[in-house]
Design a protein around this motif. Structure first.
Motif, mmCIF file in Angstrom:
data_model
loop_
_atom_site.group_PDB
_atom_site.id
_atom_site.type_symbol
_atom_site.label_atom_id
_atom_site.label_comp_id
_atom_site.label_asym_id
_atom_site.label_seq_id
_atom_site.Cartn_x
_atom_site.Cartn_y
_atom_site.Cartn_z
ATOM 1 N N ALA A 101 -7.318 -5.325 -10.680
ATOM 2 C CA ALA A 101 -6.160 -5.806 -11.428
ATOM 3 C C ALA A 101 -6.578 -6.360 -12.790
ATOM 4 O O ALA A 101 -5.954 -6.067 -13.823
ATOM 5 N N TYR A 126 -0.726 -7.509 -3.165
ATOM 6 C CA TYR A 126 -1.304 -8.167 -4.332
ATOM 7 C C TYR A 126 -0.440 -7.935 -5.566
ATOM 8 O O TYR A 126 -0.647 -8.574 -6.596
ATOM 9 N N SER A 144 -0.191 -2.038 -1.345
ATOM 10 C CA SER A 144 -0.984 -2.822 -2.306
ATOM 11 C C SER A 144 -1.551 -4.070 -1.657
ATOM 12 O O SER A 144 -2.043 -4.960 -2.355
ATOM 13 N N ILE A 196 -4.109 -1.510 -8.565
ATOM 14 C CA ILE A 196 -4.253 -2.262 -7.316
ATOM 15 C C ILE A 196 -4.047 -1.336 -6.114
ATOM 16 O O ILE A 196 -4.808 -1.376 -5.140
ATOM 17 N N ILE A 244 -9.924 -5.979 -5.173
ATOM 18 C CA ILE A 244 -8.555 -5.814 -5.661
ATOM 19 C C ILE A 244 -8.315 -6.689 -6.888
ATOM 20 O O ILE A 244 -7.703 -6.256 -7.873
#
Length: 504
Positions: free
Chosen positions: A121, A343, A340, A384, A117
């Protein structure tokens, strides 16, 4: 009179000591930090906040208005200031480690520090940090994620997604979509919303109004807004009548909704909104037959059904969605939180075909769909969300949760119920569980709600749980291991032992 004067003198001395300690800390911080920081702490002292904890804790009280917090609480319970996390653990400024039993806020399902993740990002930030989705403009990642998300949610009827920054604004969106739908069909007078006592749907003006939580309305002017009508919370253990079966209780609650719709006028009611399992209201699963009977009433009167899957979505019940688990067929779906793994702020309103077709026709009539958010469909959020969805589809956490359900539930029961008469009920489903204390314990805890006392003791034992006053809530992350559960049960048992000692 002498007693009162003595008490006043003691209070004055405590205040003098507090100020002297604050001034000492101000001097130390003024030497080692910026004068601006010292000035902020001086302001905190003037405003009456204790700086005896020093540094950032004092500033947290003075400059950060924190959510759902009693401002007086810092006088008897020091706030936890967390600095880092790894998996299901977090650490505070003193280096103390805590086992997180609530997935942050029901939401950090994959824990902290997931490299996939983080990389998703970072890559997206470098590629395209921001663009909006207004005026026939969008991004490749928003379109890919919407397509994947709708496909993932097709089992509960989703055909289109509208992105938001979280659950509150997604619920607001779904309410607006319900109104938009009825306006398009020539029934703009359908504006009333039926919601449930103890339900939780967010804190924006409309979301707070439909939430059946009086503490969220107190002091906030006209809340709840008068187009919202609340019906009973479906808590069979607490509100079922003597001799009444769960099925009979469900029939009674469905009749309550039916009677309300008739009384208000079916032509004025837009929608009914509910969580599959009441989350912040105390982890309250529905009684047998509840949603089947309620949906029959809604269908009879043509009332739309919004299902709030913010907590239950993506596997927490042991199914992909709570709607799958309980056989719910909604018209609109609200998702966020685990979407998500928290996050990044992300939520969505999911539209079924019935709604999407009408919305499209109405938007064409007006020349555009007049609704949107600056951060809706944010490219980093979508990147994400997409990678989080990839992980879910690979891990199938709903299967793991279903397999571990009994181990989790029975372990908690052993930890807090063995040899004790203090627990009234243990309830929940999947990785959502709560235990409620018997009435009257607050008096034995000097006025502190038992759940709050338990949570404070647990915190000192390195365990983060959630208090709802008379109830303690647990919602572990999807990545909990056997070792994590063993630690949870051991710390729960120790906390409960200390809790009993405190009450005695």
């Amino acid at each position: 009179n002498v007693g009162r004067e003595g008490a006043r003198g003691q209070a004055a001395e405590r205040e003098r000591k507090r100020k002297r300690e604050g001034e000492r800390l101000l001097l130390a911080w003024g030497r080692s930090s910026s004068m601006a920081l010292a000035a902020k702490m001086q302001g905190a002292l003037r405003r009456g906040y204790s700086t005896s904890r020093g540094g950032l804790s004092a500033l947290a009280s003075a400059t950060h208005l924190t959510a759902f917090t009693n401002p007086a609480e810092d006088s008897f319970e020091e706030p936890v200031m967390l600095t880092r996390g790894e998996g299901v653990y977090v650490w505070d400024t003193e280096g103390k480690r805590y086992l997180d039993t609530l997935s942050g806020l029901w939401s950090n399902a994959l824990g902290n520090g997931n490299d996939r993740i983080v990389n998703a990002a970072t890559t997206q930030m470098k590629k395209l940090a921001y663009q909006h989705t207004f005026w026939n403009r969008t991004t490749d990642v928003a379109e890919e994620y919407a397509d994947r998300l709708v496909n993932f949610s097709s089992g509960i009827g989703a055909t289109q997604a509208f992105f938001s920054s979280g659950g509150s604004d997604a619920n607001d969106t779904n309410i607006k979509l319900a109104w938009y739908y009825w306006s398009a069909l020539g029934e703009p007078q359908r504006t009333k919303i039926i919601a449930r006592e103890k339900g939780y749907h967010g804190v924006t003006i409309t979301a707070a109004s439909i939430s059946g939580q009086p503490k969220m309305h107190a002091g906030f002017g006209p809340l709840p807004l008068n187009f919202v009508k609340h019906v009973s919370c479906p808590h069979y253990f607490k509100y079922g009548l003597e001799g009444e079966t769960e099925d009979q209780y469900s029939s009674r609650l469905a009749k309550e909704i039916d009677d309300l719709i008739v009384r208000e006028g079916p032509e004025t009611v837009a929608c009914f909104i509910a969580e599959p399992i009441c989350g912040a209201g105390g982890v309250i699963p529905p009684p047998a037959g509840y949603f089947e009977k309620v949906q029959a009433v809604l269908k009879k009167h043509g009332v739309l059904f919004i299902i709030d899957e913010v907590i239950t979505g993506f596997g927490r019940t042991g199914a992909k969605f709570g709607s799958n688990f309980y056989g719910i067929q909604p018209d609109l779906i609200t998702i966020a939180k685990a979407m998500s793994s928290s996050y990044y702020p992300l939520g969505a309103a999911l539209l079924t075909e019935r709604i999407a077709d009408v919305v499209r026709e109405q938007a064409e009539k007006f020349g555009n769909f007049g609704h949107g958010y600056t951060y809706g469909g944010h490219p980093v959020a979508c990147a994400i969300g997409l990678e989080t969805l990839n992980i879910y589809e690979e891990l199938q956490p709903w299967d793991t949760i279903r397999a571990n359900r009994d181990h989790f539930h029975e372990g908690v029961r052993r930890s807090v119920c063995t040899g004790s008469q203090l627990i009234a009920e243990v309830r929940g489903e999947g990785y959502m569980l709560a235990f409620e204390f018997i009435p009257g314990l607050e008096e034995r805890a000097d006025g502190v709600p038992p759940g709050t006392l338990f949570a404070n003791i647990a915190q000192r034992e390195g365990l983060l749980v959630r208090s709802l006053g008379d109830t303690v809530v647990l919602a572990p992350g999807f990545t909990y291991t056997e070792e994590n559960f063993a630690e949870l049960f051991e710390k729960l048992a120790r906390t409960f032992h200390l809790f009993e000692q405190r009450l005695s």
